[in-house]
Design an enzyme around this catalytic site. Structure first.
Site, PDB file in Angstrom:
ATOM      1  N   SER A 194     -83.261  43.970   3.981  1.00 25.41           N
ATOM      2  CA  SER A 194     -83.273  43.008   4.746  1.00 25.41           C
ATOM      3  C   SER A 194     -84.638  42.433   4.761  1.00 25.41           C
ATOM      4  O   SER A 194     -84.694  41.251   4.603  1.00 25.41           O
ATOM      5  CB  SER A 194     -82.727  43.123   5.996  1.00 25.41           C
ATOM      6  N   HIS A 248     -76.981  49.857   4.217  1.00 26.63           N
ATOM      7  CA  HIS A 248     -78.130  49.257   5.250  1.00 26.63           C
ATOM      8  C   HIS A 248     -77.684  49.285   6.575  1.00 26.63           C
ATOM      9  O   HIS A 248     -77.478  49.984   7.338  1.00 26.63           O
ATOM     10  CB  HIS A 248     -78.735  47.946   4.507  1.00 26.63           C
ATOM     11  N   HIS A 263     -83.735  60.099   5.821  1.00 30.12           N
ATOM     12  CA  HIS A 263     -84.225  58.676   5.686  1.00 30.12           C
ATOM     13  C   HIS A 263     -85.052  58.758   4.517  1.00 30.12           C
ATOM     14  O   HIS A 263     -85.489  59.870   3.949  1.00 30.12           O
ATOM     15  CB  HIS A 263     -85.028  58.562   6.983  1.00 30.12           C
ATOM     16  N   ARG A 303     -87.101  55.870  16.963  1.00 26.64           N
ATOM     17  CA  ARG A 303     -86.043  55.042  17.387  1.00 26.64           C
ATOM     18  C   ARG A 303     -85.050  55.899  17.910  1.00 26.64           C
ATOM     19  O   ARG A 303     -84.312  55.296  19.115  1.00 26.64           O
ATOM     20  CB  ARG A 303     -85.693  54.175  16.288  1.00 26.64           C
ATOM     21  N   ASP A 362     -79.679  55.053  13.237  1.00 23.06           N
ATOM     22  CA  ASP A 362     -78.116  54.905  13.288  1.00 23.06           C
ATOM     23  C   ASP A 362     -77.528  56.011  13.884  1.00 23.06           C
ATOM     24  O   ASP A 362     -76.303  55.748  14.266  1.00 23.06           O
ATOM     25  CB  ASP A 362     -77.870  54.640  11.957  1.00 23.06           C
TER      26      ASP A 362
END
Length: 470
Positions: A276, A306, A352, A361, A407
């Site tokens: 993105s 994504h 990742h 995060r 996520d």
């Protein structure tokens, strides 16, 4: 070693920019009226061009930044150093830093809402653009500015209202953002022959309008697809996250509002190489306005590899829960994880492309959950998986990084507060990602970033290039 040196160099450049920002702050207006974000940015741009970009190119422009491997060409350009992205740098060991500041530092330093404990995204955007931590007053002014810009044109409302509820929320989101190009300040200024040195100013105005209008767009999509279609008005005295929560129907739940403040902050930027972010920069390099550029970003974010990752995590967790029950034993969880791997599937939310440690995060969201929903059954399962999965992945040899990413947690938090419509989760991700993409587009126009045009090769050309070479 080379990667570590490159990362350290990028962090030092970020720190150098921040130091310049602080130094130039001494020469800012000393009047009673504080500088707006646009005024502050206008002060910073000349020094960034002369003392950072030109100096770096003069000192290091002819130096090699690392070899290019054929595997990188066939492997999606993985790890290929090819972009300048000023807002954030992703370190394999430390995770993301926004203008040199870690997520815990941002949580501690950025202004909060009255009575709140999570950073306001308005402050994060100021940080992304200037490298500086804004004052409470500056953030409050930015909240008011965005609220004042929040209305979307009637024809965009009509586009959304005419979309069938079966059209994916991300498709509707992209349609609406692209349609905002109708009123682009940059497109209008370019047609009128604006000087290149001034490109950043209408880009800034478009970026501010873009970010400001996203809650109204997202809220309308959510209400049309999952609710009664009635969208409340923006409150001019509330912050960005509160207004977004209210538009979604959760404005009365202060804990959910706090979650959105954290969510938008930590999802706002993740350096420039993800789909993105890179898409927005690439399309923007053609001098497409921020609405067209970010519309393209959203189409990349909508992909399963994504932005859809957090709903895949939630689906996997629910399947596990339905099979082994709540409060299952560690052995039952281990057996289910192994069955996933033996079926040729991945454990969603783990691993990742860059990180080699637990994603900060993820940690920030876990700390939020421990504070606000420690007894939620699905959160307990997430914690159990966190204790079990890394060891299994290492044993199976399935991942260079067996630790959870962002996520692995976000869907569980949204579900806890009643936002259970997983198809909408990527829209929230999109609202957040606008901050990083918009900030970089402004700087790209300020610094005169050129049209992106990397060189491509055919497979036949590669074979001929290395023929008879060992």
């Amino acid at each position: 070693m080379a990667t570590a040196l490159r990362t350290r160099s990028l962090l030092q450049s970020n720190q150098r920019f921040t130091s310049l920002s602080r130094a130039s702050l001494r020469f800012a207006s000393t009047g009673s009226k504080p500088l707006t974000l646009k005024e502050r940015l206008a002060e910073l741009i000349p020094s960034q061009i002369d003392q950072v970009v030109k100096q770096i190119r003069a000192d290091h422009g002819k130096k090699s930044f690392g070899p290019v491997l054929v595997d990188q060409l066939y492997g999606g350009m993985r790890g290929l150093p090819a972009l300048i992205w000023d807002g954030s740098v992703l370190d394999a060991e430390e995770g993301i830093r926004f203008r040199g500041k870690s997520i815990p530092e941002c949580q501690a330093l950025l202004p909060k809402a009255p009575g709140g404990s999570e950073p306001l995204p308005e402050g994060l955007f100021w940080l992304l653009l200037t490298g500086e931590v804004p004052t409470q007053e500056q953030v409050r002014a930015l909240s008011r500015d965005w609220a004042a810009r929040a209305a979307i044109p009637e024809f965009v409302e009509e586009i959304l209202d005419r979309c069938p509820p079966t059209l994916h929320p991300m498709s509707q989101f992209s349609l609406a953002v692209t349609a905002l190009n109708h009123d682009s300040a940059f497109a209008r200024a370019y047609q009128e022959g604006i000087s290149k040195k001034e490109y950043w100013q209408p880009t800034f105005d478009d970026a501010m309008d873009l970010i400001a209008k996203l809650p109204n767009i997202a809220g309308r999509i959510y209400r049309n697809v999952f609710g009664d279609g009635k969208v409340p008005a923006i409150d001019l005295e509330k912050d960005y996250s509160h207004n977004l929560a209210a538009l979604l129907g959760f404005g009365d739940n202060e804990a959910f509002v706090e979650l959105l403040r954290l969510y938008i902050t930590i999802h706002s930027d993740h350096e420039g190489g993800n789909v993105s972010a890179h898409t927005g920069k690439l399309v923007g390099s053609a001098l497409s306005d921020p609405f067209l550029s970010f519309g393209a970003s959203l189409n990349g974010l909508a992909g399963p590899l994504h932005g859809l990752a957090n709903q895949e995590v939630l689906i996997w967790l629910r399947k596990m829960q339905s099979k082994i029950g709540e409060n299952a034993s560690d052995d039952a969880v281990k057996e289910y994880v192994w069955s996933t791997l033996k079926a040729g599937q991945v454990v969603p939310g783990y691993g990742h492309a860059v990180l080699r440690k637990t994603d900060p995060r993820y940690t920030a969201q876990r700390e939020f959950a421990l504070k606000h929903l420690p007894n939620d059954p699905l959160f307990k399962l997430v914690g159990q998986v966190y204790d079990i999965v890394p060891g299994i992945l290492l044993e199976a040899g399935k991942a260079k990084n067996p630790w959870p990413n962002v996520d692995a947690h976000s869907g569980v938090l949204l579900t806890h507060y009643g936002l259970t419509e997983m198809q909408f989760y990527t829209v929230l991700f999109g609202v957040s990602r606008a901050f990083g993409v918009a900030a970089q587009l402004i700087w790209d126009r300020a610094l005169g970033a050129p049209l992106e045009r990397p060189k491509s090769y055919s497979s036949d050309a590669i074979q001929r290039m290395f023929k008879d070479k060992h």
